[in-house]
Design an enzyme around this catalytic site. Sequence first.
Site, mmCIF file in Angstrom:
data_model
loop_
_atom_site.group_PDB
_atom_site.id
_atom_site.type_symbol
_atom_site.label_atom_id
_atom_site.label_comp_id
_atom_site.label_asym_id
_atom_site.label_seq_id
_atom_site.Cartn_x
_atom_site.Cartn_y
_atom_site.Cartn_z
ATOM 1 N N ASP A 43 0.817 -1.207 0.000
ATOM 2 C CA ASP A 43 0.000 0.000 0.000
ATOM 3 C C ASP A 43 0.854 1.262 0.000
ATOM 4 O OD1 ASP A 43 -2.359 -1.458 0.092
ATOM 5 O OD2 ASP A 43 -2.531 -1.358 2.279
ATOM 6 N N TYR A 99 6.436 -10.227 6.627
ATOM 7 C CA TYR A 99 6.390 -8.785 6.874
ATOM 8 C C TYR A 99 6.952 -8.493 8.261
ATOM 9 C CZ TYR A 99 3.414 -7.655 2.842
ATOM 10 O OH TYR A 99 2.926 -7.466 1.573
#
Length: 243
Positions: A53, A111
């Site tokens: 994002d 992540y």
Amino acid sequence: MKNIRVTVEYDGTSFAGWQRQSGAIVTVQGEIEVALGKILQEKISLAAAGRTDKGVHARAQTANFFTASSLEPSRIVHSLNSLLPQTIRISNPEEVDADFHARHSAKERQYRYFLIEEPSAIYGRFAGCSFGKLDVAIMQQMAAILVGTHDFSAFSKEDRDNPGRICSVTACKWYPCKHYLVLRISADRFLRSMVRYLVDAMIRAGKGRLSVGDFCRMLETGVTTSQLNPALPAGLFLWDVLY
């Protein structure tokens, strides 16, 4: 046609995410494709392991593209890095089998989310902020609950009616690292903004604003029972991709 695989590192602060967008919106994919087009004199379409994002970073995004050029992959990357902004670096070029796809061939993605407890002019560029002390033991308990296969409908920006919201988390743990508290989470796949929603939930629990019971109910039912917001994108990194 050659299929070229590369590793992409980027500071996502000034980009509107990874994915190419129309108009003058600046994205990581868009910048790389434009540069590759100049070098190879052909239209290039990049595939990537994860579509991060706006404001999210990557230590080791994996991408691949097809080209008819006879240039060696190392020469392509050398030229590419000379054209790209310093906030994007390309490395580890190699020719791979035609059926390799950065997204579909991936087995696991990792992540990491970097968190600080108070705002910082120095350390805040690549971190989220909890704005106060946290009960790390509660956050660790919640991280452990996430390991396994679950429906993450309550922790995503994606349309609730879309199928395929099941993810298998293989590891999830908070650990201290210098000035940061870091969440390391690995899974076969992630939904849009999933990590940032999970981090926000754990921060709320760490500040006594969300119970472990409510968190578990959201995970079990797929329904959000608390007003969650995605944690700041600045702290999130796509850390590694396994194949």
